[in-house]
Write a protein that holds these residues in place. Sequence first.
Motif, PDB file in Angstrom:
ATOM      1  N   SER A 132      23.048  52.644  35.243  1.00  0.00           N
ATOM      2  CA  SER A 132      24.251  52.995  34.464  1.00  0.00           C
ATOM      3  C   SER A 132      24.178  52.570  33.000  1.00  0.00           C
ATOM      4  O   SER A 132      24.682  53.264  32.132  1.00  0.00           O
ATOM      5  N   ALA A 133      23.608  51.384  32.734  1.00  0.00           N
ATOM      6  CA  ALA A 133      23.733  50.818  31.377  1.00  0.00           C
ATOM      7  C   ALA A 133      22.510  51.058  30.504  1.00  0.00           C
ATOM      8  O   ALA A 133      22.561  50.802  29.305  1.00  0.00           O
ATOM      9  N   VAL A 137      35.336  57.590  42.277  1.00  0.00           N
ATOM     10  CA  VAL A 137      35.185  56.135  42.250  1.00  0.00           C
ATOM     11  C   VAL A 137      33.738  55.887  41.861  1.00  0.00           C
ATOM     12  O   VAL A 137      32.821  56.361  42.537  1.00  0.00           O
ATOM     13  N   TYR A 138      33.554  55.196  40.759  1.00  0.00           N
ATOM     14  CA  TYR A 138      32.212  54.886  40.269  1.00  0.00           C
ATOM     15  C   TYR A 138      31.991  53.393  40.504  1.00  0.00           C
ATOM     16  O   TYR A 138      32.624  52.562  39.867  1.00  0.00           O
ATOM     17  N   ILE A 139      31.092  53.073  41.447  1.00  0.00           N
ATOM     18  CA  ILE A 139      30.806  51.658  41.721  1.00  0.00           C
ATOM     19  C   ILE A 139      29.475  51.311  41.084  1.00  0.00           C
ATOM     20  O   ILE A 139      28.448  51.936  41.395  1.00  0.00           O
ATOM     21  N   CYS A 140      29.481  50.329  40.180  1.00  0.00           N
ATOM     22  CA  CYS A 140      28.211  49.856  39.654  1.00  0.00           C
ATOM     23  C   CYS A 140      27.896  48.515  40.299  1.00  0.00           C
ATOM     24  O   CYS A 140      28.647  47.547  40.143  1.00  0.00           O
ATOM     25  N   GLU A 141      26.817  48.480  41.047  1.00  0.00           N
ATOM     26  CA  GLU A 141      26.404  47.247  41.738  1.00  0.00           C
ATOM     27  C   GLU A 141      25.541  46.457  40.749  1.00  0.00           C
ATOM     28  O   GLU A 141      24.363  46.745  40.567  1.00  0.00           O
ATOM     29  N   ASN A 142      26.161  45.494  40.101  1.00  0.00           N
ATOM     30  CA  ASN A 142      25.632  44.879  38.890  1.00  0.00           C
ATOM     31  C   ASN A 142      24.972  43.516  39.166  1.00  0.00           C
ATOM     32  O   ASN A 142      25.663  42.539  39.437  1.00  0.00           O
ATOM     33  N   ASN A 143      23.636  43.504  39.103  1.00  0.00           N
ATOM     34  CA  ASN A 143      22.931  42.234  39.349  1.00  0.00           C
ATOM     35  C   ASN A 143      22.183  41.726  38.110  1.00  0.00           C
ATOM     36  O   ASN A 143      21.462  40.726  38.179  1.00  0.00           O
ATOM     37  N   PHE A 189      14.979  42.115  33.049  1.00  0.00           N
ATOM     38  CA  PHE A 189      16.370  42.049  32.596  1.00  0.00           C
ATOM     39  C   PHE A 189      16.915  43.463  32.443  1.00  0.00           C
ATOM     40  O   PHE A 189      16.236  44.356  31.927  1.00  0.00           O
ATOM     41  N   SER A 190      18.163  43.658  32.820  1.00  0.00           N
ATOM     42  CA  SER A 190      18.808  44.947  32.537  1.00  0.00           C
ATOM     43  C   SER A 190      19.705  44.757  31.323  1.00  0.00           C
ATOM     44  O   SER A 190      19.840  43.639  30.802  1.00  0.00           O
ATOM     45  N   ALA A 191      20.358  45.850  30.906  1.00  0.00           N
ATOM     46  CA  ALA A 191      21.206  45.782  29.702  1.00  0.00           C
ATOM     47  C   ALA A 191      22.517  45.038  29.943  1.00  0.00           C
ATOM     48  O   ALA A 191      23.275  44.801  29.005  1.00  0.00           O
ATOM     49  N   THR A 192      22.816  44.665  31.187  1.00  0.00           N
ATOM     50  CA  THR A 192      24.040  43.877  31.422  1.00  0.00           C
ATOM     51  C   THR A 192      23.736  42.386  31.505  1.00  0.00           C
ATOM     52  O   THR A 192      24.644  41.578  31.693  1.00  0.00           O
ATOM     53  N   THR A 223      13.966  33.787  28.327  1.00  0.00           N
ATOM     54  CA  THR A 223      15.386  33.848  27.967  1.00  0.00           C
ATOM     55  C   THR A 223      15.693  35.232  27.408  1.00  0.00           C
ATOM     56  O   THR A 223      14.951  35.745  26.565  1.00  0.00           O
ATOM     57  N   ASN A 224      16.799  35.799  27.871  1.00  0.00           N
ATOM     58  CA  ASN A 224      17.210  37.104  27.353  1.00  0.00           C
ATOM     59  C   ASN A 224      17.900  36.922  25.999  1.00  0.00           C
ATOM     60  O   ASN A 224      18.838  36.132  25.877  1.00  0.00           O
ATOM     61  N   THR A 225      17.439  37.647  24.986  1.00  0.00           N
ATOM     62  CA  THR A 225      18.020  37.486  23.656  1.00  0.00           C
ATOM     63  C   THR A 225      18.924  38.658  23.274  1.00  0.00           C
ATOM     64  O   THR A 225      19.619  38.602  22.264  1.00  0.00           O
ATOM     65  N   ASP A 226      18.907  39.725  24.076  1.00  0.00           N
ATOM     66  CA  ASP A 226      19.718  40.904  23.729  1.00  0.00           C
ATOM     67  C   ASP A 226      21.179  40.714  24.137  1.00  0.00           C
ATOM     68  O   ASP A 226      21.470  40.085  25.153  1.00  0.00           O
ATOM     69  N   ALA A 227      22.074  41.326  23.361  1.00  0.00           N
ATOM     70  CA  ALA A 227      23.503  41.263  23.701  1.00  0.00           C
ATOM     71  C   ALA A 227      23.764  42.109  24.949  1.00  0.00           C
ATOM     72  O   ALA A 227      23.128  43.143  25.140  1.00  0.00           O
ATOM     73  N   PRO A 228      24.682  41.649  25.802  1.00  0.00           N
ATOM     74  CA  PRO A 228      24.930  42.414  27.038  1.00  0.00           C
ATOM     75  C   PRO A 228      25.872  43.595  26.841  1.00  0.00           C
ATOM     76  O   PRO A 228      26.721  43.576  25.954  1.00  0.00           O
ATOM     77  N   ILE A 229      25.725  44.604  27.693  1.00  0.00           N
ATOM     78  CA  ILE A 229      26.698  45.701  27.744  1.00  0.00           C
ATOM     79  C   ILE A 229      27.677  45.357  28.859  1.00  0.00           C
ATOM     80  O   ILE A 229      27.272  45.084  29.992  1.00  0.00           O
TER      81      ILE A 229
END
Length: 351
Positions: free
Chosen positions: A115-116, A134-140, A150-153, A165-171
């Motif tokens: 999704s992200a 209904v949009y379910i995002c199973e966010n891990n 790492f994902s964008a969240t 370490t993740n340095t990117d800003a999260p969505i």
Amino acid sequence: MTYIAKPKLHHPSLATNKIGFTRRDYEGRISTLCAGCGHDSISAAVIQACFELDIEPHRVAKFSGIGCSSKTPDYFLGQAHGFNSVHGRMPSVLTGAYLANRGLIYLGVSGDGDSASIGLGQFVHCLRRGVNMVYICENNGVYGLTKGQFSATADAGSKSKGGETNTDAPIDLVSMGLLMGATYVARSFSGDKKQLVPLIKGALSHTGSAILDVISPCVTFNNHAGSTKSFDFVREHNDTVNRVDFVPATAEITVDYEPGTTQVVRQHDGSYLKLAKLRDDYDPSNRIAALAYLQERQAAGELVTGLLYVEEGAADLHTHLGTIEGPLNKLTEKALCPGAAALEVVNGEYR
Ligand SMILES: Cc1ncc(C[n+]2csc(CCOP(=O)(O)OP(=O)(O)O)c2C)c(N)n1
Ligand code: SF4
Ligand SMILES: [Mg+2]
């Protein structure tokens, strides 16, 4: 293996719902996910919600993209329609099906990667259009299926299992949902079935686009110290703004609450959401205030859960487009081709 069907036999005294189905009738194939994966708990919550809502499984159309999360529609509602699409493309496939046949209940299941990242464009457009789903995002916070990148969240500063370490800003998917005009926005945790089941029931009864961001720990790649999507982190930093009690349209609402502590939201289909307020200052009917609250708590390192926003009397894409009531695939040739005289009138408008 996903091709192994669960045995159909069940105990004769298993409880049935109003349409005579047992909970087993809402199950799917045997899950192949890792033992303890949060996604399996979400599948169990979907099964519970559909059983309690007396939904006929064949009236549901479930869609997904690619990922461990996107595999899960195979593990619930085995008798529903299903389409496992391409990575990040679930929303457009779902939108097309919904435009053709508005008579089904649309359920999209996706992951934070699906999704992200690759599907971000599709994600925002289906919400802003008001697709009735209904949009379910199973966010891990990771790409579980491809071994834990790492994902964008993923939160900036969170650590991977390997120590980077993740340095990117999260969505933030719920903030995105609010910004895009989604009319039912909620966040929950796969480990909190009491919160999740009524939120799914409310979303299934909502007319318009409903987004549920469900934090769902990946026990294999993202459940360690330093992760902000682990079971321990979510339990320790959860700021729950309300508790939802779903009241179906057929049941009468009883006033058994203290004024000021409970809020009642009437949905389009006649059902009610009774919200026990856990934060006095939280108003789920105020989109702007919800956004501000989310940002404020996020800056304080907390994860806000509950029904974050709901619009009473929301409209969906078919209402916006003014399409006919029935499914388009039921249109007869006569309705589609009203004759030369009618065509002449239409053409006349453009001359
Ligand atoms: C076009 C395309 N690019 C990349 C991939 C590889 N891939 C498969 S699943 C996935 C990410 C899945 O992450 P997420 O949606 O978060 O699901 P999870 O496995 O974490 O539940 C990726 C990048 C793919 N299948 N197709
Ligand atoms: S890799 Fe992670 S997300 Fe995928 S099934 Fe295993 S625990 Fe679940
Ligand atoms: Mg993921």
